[in-house]
Design a protein around this motif. Structure first.
Motif, mmCIF file in Angstrom:
data_model
loop_
_atom_site.group_PDB
_atom_site.id
_atom_site.type_symbol
_atom_site.label_atom_id
_atom_site.label_comp_id
_atom_site.label_asym_id
_atom_site.label_seq_id
_atom_site.Cartn_x
_atom_site.Cartn_y
_atom_site.Cartn_z
ATOM 1 N N ALA A 115 0.830 -1.203 0.000
ATOM 2 C CA ALA A 115 0.000 0.000 0.000
ATOM 3 C C ALA A 115 0.868 1.258 0.000
ATOM 4 C CB ALA A 115 -0.935 -0.005 1.213
ATOM 5 N N LEU A 116 2.047 1.157 0.607
ATOM 6 C CA LEU A 116 2.940 2.322 0.628
ATOM 7 C C LEU A 116 3.871 2.338 -0.573
ATOM 8 C CD1 LEU A 116 3.803 2.860 4.399
ATOM 9 C CD2 LEU A 116 2.442 4.306 2.898
ATOM 10 N N GLY A 117 3.610 1.487 -1.548
ATOM 11 C CA GLY A 117 4.326 1.637 -2.812
ATOM 12 C C GLY A 117 5.176 0.468 -3.251
ATOM 13 N N ALA A 118 5.277 -0.588 -2.445
ATOM 14 C CA ALA A 118 6.107 -1.727 -2.845
ATOM 15 C C ALA A 118 5.376 -2.568 -3.891
ATOM 16 C CB ALA A 118 6.465 -2.579 -1.640
ATOM 17 N N GLY A 119 6.092 -2.969 -4.937
ATOM 18 C CA GLY A 119 5.500 -3.825 -5.953
ATOM 19 C C GLY A 119 5.495 -5.292 -5.533
ATOM 20 N N ASN A 120 6.461 -5.639 -4.708
ATOM 21 C CA ASN A 120 6.459 -6.966 -4.104
ATOM 22 C C ASN A 120 7.189 -6.849 -2.775
ATOM 23 O OD1 ASN A 120 9.195 -7.021 -4.519
ATOM 24 N ND2 ASN A 120 9.211 -8.875 -5.761
ATOM 25 N N VAL A 121 7.335 -7.976 -2.074
ATOM 26 C CA VAL A 121 8.020 -7.918 -0.777
ATOM 27 C C VAL A 121 9.035 -9.046 -0.670
ATOM 28 C CG1 VAL A 121 6.125 -6.798 0.456
ATOM 29 C CG2 VAL A 121 6.240 -9.310 0.370
ATOM 30 N N GLN A 122 10.018 -8.810 0.175
ATOM 31 C CA GLN A 122 11.007 -9.837 0.469
ATOM 32 C C GLN A 122 11.017 -10.098 1.970
ATOM 33 O OE1 GLN A 122 14.867 -9.266 -1.349
ATOM 34 N NE2 GLN A 122 14.002 -8.014 -2.987
ATOM 35 N N VAL A 123 11.187 -11.360 2.314
ATOM 36 C CA VAL A 123 11.064 -11.807 3.699
ATOM 37 C C VAL A 123 12.322 -12.570 4.085
ATOM 38 C CG1 VAL A 123 9.737 -13.297 5.253
ATOM 39 C CG2 VAL A 123 8.555 -11.986 3.462
ATOM 40 N N CYS A 124 12.765 -12.361 5.300
ATOM 41 C CA CYS A 124 13.868 -13.188 5.785
ATOM 42 C C CYS A 124 13.638 -13.622 7.232
ATOM 43 C CB CYS A 124 15.195 -12.446 5.673
ATOM 44 S SG CYS A 124 16.521 -13.348 6.479
ATOM 45 N N THR A 125 13.592 -12.633 8.151
ATOM 46 C CA THR A 125 13.578 -12.974 9.577
ATOM 47 C C THR A 125 12.397 -13.871 9.950
ATOM 48 O OG1 THR A 125 14.622 -10.849 9.993
ATOM 49 C CG2 THR A 125 13.749 -12.018 11.891
ATOM 50 N N ALA A 126 11.232 -13.602 9.358
ATOM 51 C CA ALA A 126 10.065 -14.424 9.708
ATOM 52 C C ALA A 126 10.328 -15.881 9.362
ATOM 53 C CB ALA A 126 8.824 -13.906 8.994
ATOM 54 N N ALA A 127 10.956 -16.108 8.206
ATOM 55 C CA ALA A 127 11.281 -17.480 7.835
ATOM 56 C C ALA A 127 12.335 -18.049 8.765
ATOM 57 C CB ALA A 127 11.776 -17.524 6.391
ATOM 58 N N MET A 128 13.284 -17.195 9.163
ATOM 59 C CA MET A 128 14.333 -17.681 10.064
ATOM 60 C C MET A 128 13.806 -17.893 11.473
ATOM 61 S SD MET A 128 17.718 -15.650 8.760
ATOM 62 C CE MET A 128 18.836 -16.620 9.765
ATOM 63 N N THR A 129 12.622 -17.398 11.756
ATOM 64 C CA THR A 129 12.020 -17.598 13.072
ATOM 65 C C THR A 129 11.072 -18.797 13.083
ATOM 66 O OG1 THR A 129 12.091 -15.200 13.360
ATOM 67 C CG2 THR A 129 10.774 -16.446 14.950
ATOM 68 N N TYR A 130 10.336 -18.946 11.982
ATOM 69 C CA TYR A 130 9.280 -19.970 11.977
ATOM 70 C C TYR A 130 9.443 -21.045 10.904
ATOM 71 C CZ TYR A 130 7.010 -16.354 14.765
ATOM 72 O OH TYR A 130 6.722 -15.416 15.716
ATOM 73 N N GLY A 131 10.358 -20.845 9.976
ATOM 74 C CA GLY A 131 10.464 -21.792 8.870
ATOM 75 C C GLY A 131 9.667 -21.299 7.662
ATOM 76 N N PHE A 132 9.782 -22.027 6.555
ATOM 77 C CA PHE A 132 9.215 -21.552 5.287
ATOM 78 C C PHE A 132 7.691 -21.607 5.221
ATOM 79 C CE2 PHE A 132 13.452 -22.799 3.110
ATOM 80 C CZ PHE A 132 13.941 -21.503 3.269
ATOM 81 N N LYS A 133 7.082 -22.401 6.089
ATOM 82 C CA LYS A 133 5.641 -22.621 5.967
ATOM 83 C C LYS A 133 4.815 -21.341 6.121
ATOM 84 C CE LYS A 133 1.904 -25.477 7.706
ATOM 85 N NZ LYS A 133 1.442 -26.406 8.733
ATOM 86 N N ILE A 134 5.396 -20.323 6.747
ATOM 87 C CA ILE A 134 4.626 -19.092 6.971
ATOM 88 C C ILE A 134 4.080 -18.488 5.688
ATOM 89 C CG2 ILE A 134 5.732 -18.397 9.140
ATOM 90 C CD1 ILE A 134 7.471 -16.507 7.365
ATOM 91 N N VAL A 135 4.678 -18.834 4.545
ATOM 92 C CA VAL A 135 4.200 -18.228 3.300
ATOM 93 C C VAL A 135 2.749 -18.637 3.014
ATOM 94 C CG1 VAL A 135 4.944 -20.038 1.682
ATOM 95 C CG2 VAL A 135 4.886 -17.636 0.938
ATOM 96 N N GLU A 136 2.337 -19.783 3.537
ATOM 97 C CA GLU A 136 0.948 -20.210 3.321
ATOM 98 C C GLU A 136 -0.029 -19.215 3.933
ATOM 99 O OE1 GLU A 136 0.159 -24.248 4.424
ATOM 100 O OE2 GLU A 136 2.110 -24.919 3.642
ATOM 101 N N GLU A 137 0.291 -18.776 5.144
ATOM 102 C CA GLU A 137 -0.562 -17.773 5.803
ATOM 103 C C GLU A 137 -0.551 -16.472 5.008
ATOM 104 O OE1 GLU A 137 -1.015 -14.154 7.393
ATOM 105 O OE2 GLU A 137 1.037 -14.873 7.544
ATOM 106 N N MET A 138 0.629 -16.105 4.508
ATOM 107 C CA MET A 138 0.732 -14.842 3.769
ATOM 108 C C MET A 138 -0.129 -14.872 2.514
ATOM 109 S SD MET A 138 4.783 -14.026 4.043
ATOM 110 C CE MET A 138 5.537 -13.585 5.590
ATOM 111 N N LYS A 139 -0.055 -15.994 1.817
ATOM 112 C CA LYS A 139 -0.822 -16.102 0.569
ATOM 113 C C LYS A 139 -2.320 -16.097 0.848
ATOM 114 C CE LYS A 139 1.401 -19.745 -1.090
ATOM 115 N NZ LYS A 139 1.841 -20.804 -2.016
#
Lengths: 435, 449
Positions: free
Chosen positions: A275-299
């Motif tokens: 909403a503030l202008g990003a065309g996409n996003v990049q994630v690191c710490t969340a994955a390093m905290t919880y593992g890759f599965k978090i992307v399911e919630e994001m989607k």
């Protein structure tokens, strides 16, 4: 289900969630796991020239925890890849071949000499990856060698390297910015001038997470010594959001795509960046905290949100940018007062004591001799502190008053008047008196 | 069902492991992480309701914040500065009707911060350190007699010692500690905590203990007044209410308080005889404690019979649930009308159902009889004023207990009193501690004057 397919500077991915260049994208094994888990793309961990750098073998990470050890901030002092260039290139080529629908961008960092950049771009192009990201952000270790944030802190260097790269490759070039700078617009403008296709931000923020008060060493410490690391995770999100918005609304950066990075943990964080202008996003710490599965919630969260709003992904990008403005244009006649819902109030008294001790003495502690918390409109300046400290959601809310004047200040409370129009402003452009 | 083999009273009903398990800590202490998470739930309320609800006014939000910031010993000192028996109170306070009932989290979500358990975490940390955090003032040369070494007396003595006075604690029993040592349910204070706390309190210095010395037998109030500059009376309740039923003095009927004292003092729980079928008459904490502990000693059927409804019961809902979880049956609205005797011992109790009418409690005429091997009386204790006034000037008594003013001064100059033996005494350790503290401050002011 909303269509989450993303096209960022011509790089297509099934969703806008990429893994940032960082330990999770260090090698084929991790990246394949990420793609299996559903990530739309990755930015491969930064490649450099051989011989590979060496990482410390002691702690590389430090953390800031909120209650119950919830990790809210992570500090890291890991450098770029510590594997040979050829090994990385072979893996990248194989992964891109096996996962053609995913975005695979390669992060790069070599010395500030044109031949070095030309050489590595040529090698990377052969992998058939989708683009490159120039790492001008890494604030630790590499910066001591004149790379990473040492480049990102000098706009002229950013422009120069970006131009070299654009001249040397057909691939899209994304410039990753360091937040360790006073005004993020200058490096962004430099990248834009240098012809970069996009900027990505933020890289990590210089940080020491804590100090060992027995050994008097900063954490994380290596053999009793510590060096600053790069701070990331939920704690930096507000800083990064502001920087993204600054670039998004900068006239000189108009049309420059932004890849948002910094503490994105949930679909909501991602939507806010977009909403503030990003065309996409990049994630690191969340994955390093919880593992890759978090992307399911994001989607699922972003998809449901877009459906409910009847919006497409591109509708979302930049939707809040027009509402980011300078303080001087805020409506000074917008007068609000706190309202305490007595049915929800649990009588902890925090609103009272913070207002009494640190603000405007605008909340009672007692009424008719009994414990009772109520806003005194004639003292309340509408600051919102009580709302923020109240432990009960929606118990205290801010309401715009309906009176013509503010009972606290006597100032007008209707219509619109900003600082540029205010009589207290010596520079004010006051309306011409009626003839 | 009548068992022809009555009375079935036996020791050693359980295995050694069962005794250990049954009389171990009711709540295991919180570990560090649990304490950090739980203390973080405190909202650090302004003018916190939990502090108001604590009879000793412990600054609960402050000590919770000290735990959260990994300063548990500082938290312990905050607690003990308001309540020197904070360690015992952490174990025995009915927090569900005091601080935790007042906690705004109780109002918000029905789950208060576990203040009692956190108080134990902090006081354990401080006491494990072995150092006394309080420092005595310069000696005043004044001497104060404390009669009764229970919570009130210990609290008073410690505070007086801090102020630099010399204190002698007289206690009729072989050990001081009062009900902490002889009365509290064993599983609430295992591991010899009561005496460890006494030792900790005495480590302030300036306190001499005279055990085995009883008021009215070995000394009198007048003799103390001659020898000391002030006297504090904290003798508790020595008498036990009677059922006033025929056969009450026959074998098979026991006084719950005495039995609990025996249980607390025994070195070998397996040597303690307990009936197979137990009837407990009463509705207070003593009734709950004797019932639960009988069950934990291996009794098969334990029934508490209380003459009024659950809402009138002295024991809190939490305590009732604890007993019921142990397998104790609680019957309400029934009062004993006769003891069934056989062969010179009591073998059953006949009860009549009751109902509250406008005038009070009345029998409904409907009765039932419970067969039993042991009947425990837990219908309240009384102050025994004879020892007090056996010699010398009278101390005013009101409603059967010692009359005091706000500063815990009795009607007799130079004599203060507190704990269960005073008017309004609530049968709570924490209230007794506050009495002792208030009296000590009053004594200190009087001695300075």
């Amino acid at each position: 289900m909303a269509d989450l397919r993303s096209d960022f500077v011509g790089i297509k991915s099934p969703n806008p969630f990429w893994l940032a260049s960082a330990p999770p994208t260090d090698k084929e094994y991790n990246v394949v796991r990420a793609f299996k888990a559903g990530w739309g793309g990755v930015v491969w961990k930064t490649l450099g020239e051989d011989p590979p750098i060496v990482n410390v073998a002691g702690p590389r990470y430090g953390a800031v925890h909120a209650g119950d050890r919830r990790l809210i901030g992570l500090n890291n002092s890991e450098l770029i890849t510590d594997r040979e260039l050829q090994v990385n290139l072979e893996e990248i080529k194989r992964v891109k071949r096996d996962w053609p629908d995913r975005a695979l961008v390669v992060s790069l960092m070599v010395p500030c000499e044109e031949p070095s950049w030309k050489a590595i771009l040529k090698a990377v192009e052969d992998t058939d990856c989708d683009g490159v990201e120039l790492n001008f952000g890494c604030p630790h270790g590499m910066s001591e060698r004149g790379m990473g944030s040492a480049v990102g802190q000098v706009p002229e260097y950013i422009e120069m390297v970006a131009r070299w790269c654009k001249a040397s490759t057909r691939m899209p070039v994304i410039v990753k910015l360091t937040p360790n700078i006073t005004d993020i617009r200058y490096p962004a403008r430099a990248a834009h001038k240098g012809g970069a296709d996009a900027v990505s931000l933020v890289n990590t923020i210089n940080s020491i997470t804590s100090v060992d008060l027995d050994n008097f060493a900063p954490e994380p410490s290596i053999d009793g010594k510590g060096s600053h690391g790069g701070y990331c995770g939920p704690a930096i999100k507000p800083i990064a959001l502001s920087m993204v918005s600054e670039i998004a609304r900068d006239k000189e950066c108009a049309g420059l795509p932004i890849s948002g990075i910094g503490g994105i943990t949930t679909w909501r964080d991602a939507a806010e960046y977009m909403a503030l202008g990003a065309g996409n996003v990049q994630v690191c710490t969340a994955a390093m905290t919880y593992g890759f599965k978090i992307v399911e919630e994001m989607k699922s969260g972003l998809s449901r949100y877009l459906d409910e709003k009847g919006m497409t992904l591109s509708d979302l990008t930049g939707r809040a940018v027009p509402n980011v403005t300078d303080w001087q244009y805020l409506n000074l006649n917008f007068v609000t007062k706190a309202r305490i819902d007595q049915d929800l109030c649990i009588e902890c008294g925090r609103c009272h004591i913070v207002c009494e001790d640190t603000s405007h003495q605008a909340i009672t502690a007692t009424k008719d001799g009994r414990r009772h918390f109520e806003v005194i409109d004639s003292q309340c300046v509408g600051c919102n502190l009580c709302v923020n400290v109240c432990p009960v959601e929606d118990c205290i809310t801010m309401e715009r008053i309906t009176a013509a004047t503010d009972p606290q200040s006597g100032a007008p409370a209707t219509g619109y008047r900003n600082w540029t129009q205010h009589p207290n402003n010596p520079m004010a452009k006051l309306p011409e008196p009626a003839e | 069902m009548v068992d022809e083999r009555t009375p079935d009273i036996a020791a050693g009903r359980l295995t050694a492991e069962q005794y250990v398990a049954n009389f171990n800590d009711l709540h295991p202490p919180l570990d560090r992480h649990q304490a950090l998470v739980e203390s973080d739930r405190c909202y650090f309320c302004y003018d916190a309701p939990c502090v108001t609800a604590c009879p000793t006014g412990i600054d609960i939000p402050l000590f919770l914040r000290e735990i959260l910031t990994e300063n548990p010993k500082g938290a312990g000192e905050t607690i003990l500065s308001a309540n020197i028996l904070g360690g015992m109170c952490a174990r025995v306070c009915p927090t569900e009707t005091l601080c935790e009932e007042a906690c705004v989290r109780e109002k918000a979500e029905g789950k208060p911060v576990r203040i009692g358990e956190l108080q134990r975490y902090a006081t354990d940390a401080l006491m494990a350190d072995g150092t006394q955090p309080f420092v005595r003032a310069a000696p005043t040369g004044k001497r104060v007699a404390v009669v009764g070494g229970g919570p009130a007396g210990l609290s008073c003595a410690h505070r007086l010692a801090v102020h630099g006075h010399d204190v002698v604690i007289f206690d009729a029993r072989p050990k001081i500690g009062g009900l902490n040592e002889y009365g509290i349910a064993a599983y609430k204070t295992p591991g010899g905590f009561a005496q460890a706390e006494v030792d900790f309190i005495l480590s302030i210095g300036g306190i001499t203990v005279e055990p085995g010395k009883a008021l009215g037998r070995d000394f009198s109030i007048d003799s103390l007044r001659e020898e000391f500059d002030a006297v504090f009376i904290g003798v508790g309740l020595a008498g036990v209410n009677a059922l006033r039923l025929a056969g009450e003095d026959q074998p098979g009927v026991s006084d719950a308080v005495a039995y609990i004292a025996e249980l607390r003092q025994t070195d070998d729980l397996a040597a303690l005889p307990v009936g197979r079928r137990i009837v407990v008459i009463g509705g207070g904490m003593t009734a709950i404690d004797i019932a639960s502990q009988s069950k934990r000693l291996g009794a098969e059927d334990v029934t508490i019979v209380y003459r009024r409804g659950a809402d009138r019961m002295g024991a809190s809902e939490y305590e009732r649930e604890l007993a019921q979880t142990d397998g104790v049956t609680i019957k309400f609205n029934a009062q004993p009308t006769a003891l069934v005797t056989d062969g010179g011992r009591v073998t059953g109790v006949t009860f009549e159902y009751t109902a509250e009418n406008g005038a009070g409690l009345a029998g409904t005429g409907e009765t039932f009889t419970l067969d039993t091997d042991m009947v425990f009386k837990a219908i309240g204790q009384t102050f025994v004023p004879e020892a007090l006034n056996g010699a010398g000037q009278a101390i005013a008594i009101d409603s059967g207990r010692i009359q005091v003013d706000d500063e815990r001064r009795t009607s007799l100059a130079g004599v203060w009193a507190g704990g269960d033996c005073i008017v309004g005494g609530e049968d709570l350790t924490v209230v007794a501690v506050e009495d002792g503290k208030i009296a000590a401050e009053s004594i200190n002011r009087a001695l300075a004057g």
